[in-house]
Design a protein around this motif. Sequence first.
Motif, mmCIF file in Angstrom:
data_model
loop_
_atom_site.group_PDB
_atom_site.id
_atom_site.type_symbol
_atom_site.label_atom_id
_atom_site.label_comp_id
_atom_site.label_asym_id
_atom_site.label_seq_id
_atom_site.Cartn_x
_atom_site.Cartn_y
_atom_site.Cartn_z
ATOM 1 N N UNK A 183 13.004 6.441 -11.076
ATOM 2 C CA UNK A 183 13.588 7.689 -10.584
ATOM 3 C C UNK A 183 12.711 8.900 -10.852
ATOM 4 N N UNK A 184 11.607 8.711 -11.570
ATOM 5 C CA UNK A 184 10.767 9.839 -11.980
ATOM 6 C C UNK A 184 9.886 10.321 -10.838
ATOM 7 N N UNK A 185 9.829 11.626 -10.655
ATOM 8 C CA UNK A 185 8.908 12.204 -9.681
ATOM 9 C C UNK A 185 7.482 11.944 -10.147
ATOM 10 N N UNK A 186 6.642 11.494 -9.238
ATOM 11 C CA UNK A 186 5.265 11.211 -9.599
ATOM 12 C C UNK A 186 5.076 9.937 -10.389
ATOM 13 N N UNK A 187 6.052 9.041 -10.360
ATOM 14 C CA UNK A 187 5.944 7.793 -11.107
ATOM 15 C C UNK A 187 4.736 6.987 -10.652
ATOM 16 N N UNK A 188 4.018 6.348 -11.587
ATOM 17 C CA UNK A 188 2.861 5.526 -11.206
ATOM 18 C C UNK A 188 3.248 4.157 -10.654
ATOM 19 N N UNK A 189 4.550 3.855 -10.664
ATOM 20 C CA UNK A 189 5.013 2.539 -10.231
ATOM 21 C C UNK A 189 5.437 2.554 -8.764
ATOM 22 N N UNK A 190 5.359 1.383 -8.133
ATOM 23 C CA UNK A 190 5.739 1.269 -6.724
ATOM 24 C C UNK A 190 7.051 0.522 -6.523
ATOM 25 N N UNK A 191 7.533 -0.178 -7.548
ATOM 26 C CA UNK A 191 8.817 -0.885 -7.455
ATOM 27 C C UNK A 191 9.291 -1.229 -8.857
ATOM 28 N N UNK A 192 10.571 -1.540 -8.968
ATOM 29 C CA UNK A 192 11.157 -1.860 -10.269
ATOM 30 C C UNK A 192 12.236 -2.915 -10.092
ATOM 31 N N UNK A 193 12.395 -3.763 -11.103
ATOM 32 C CA UNK A 193 13.378 -4.843 -11.028
ATOM 33 C C UNK A 193 14.033 -5.033 -12.383
ATOM 34 N N UNK A 194 15.159 -5.718 -12.359
ATOM 35 C CA UNK A 194 15.824 -6.083 -13.604
ATOM 36 C C UNK A 194 16.558 -7.400 -13.446
#
Length: 282
Positions: A183-194
């Motif tokens: 949810x962070x603006x400017x995050x270095x990640x392209x996807x997230x999972x759990x």
Amino acid sequence: ASILFKAPAVATGKLLPVVSQRVLLFTRKICLSNAMATEVCCSSGSPSNNSNSGSGSIVTDSGVRNYITGSGKSRGLVLIHDIFGLDIGQTRQFADDLAAKAEATVVMPDLFHGGEAWSLVRFPPPDKTEFGNWLSTTANADKAAKAILDQTVPLLKHRIDPSAKLALLGFCWGAKPAMLLAAAAGSPFTCAASAHPAFLTADLVRAVRMPIALLPASDDPDMQKLLEELRDQPFYSRCVHRRYDGVSHGFCAARGDRNDAKQMEKILDARDTLAKFFIDNA
């Protein structure tokens, strides 16, 4: 440039800004009663440690222990452990398997800031107040997210190609810092999972800015409703939901029995589902 870390508004928590060199964080009071899957996280399954040290290695960087596995240079994954920490054999084995399947380098940092992971022999937590205090201090999700940005991302980038994409995977408790970073603006990640997510709210999921995958166990709440919060987002079609009936919360990590053929079938299916998600999005 600083990254603006936008934590979703929580009715029961007052937002307080905390500034660092790289991240503007907002901390808030943890609201256990409103978080998805909290009761399951704190009571379900029989956690254990099969003492498998994994095929990776422990690397200490800036005083933080990291379990690193895999050799893929085009994709980097940050794996966020559950409340039992990074020394659980089953968790390390899953990291090994996923690194190979996704052709990635996986880094799993110790996110408890030098504090102790929650003890296997003290589960379920006998004192909910004590457990809540531990969650807000040693296992503070906002601090974990900040540590990933400040320490884990540079360590991971040093081991992969400059053009490689980064992804996140959180087990149970780890779902919250993973989604905070998504949810962070400017995050270095392209996807997230759990896998078997916990401590998620509709507000938090609604704020994510990238494709996510949620893999609940049979005793977890309905996570499809959480994904519906993203229906209007352009990346919604790339989101994944897969429910694993017949296994309990934590089956990919400390609460999974890899000697049980039926459980192992589910564990490998979860690995394959996550690997495909990461290959498609990172």
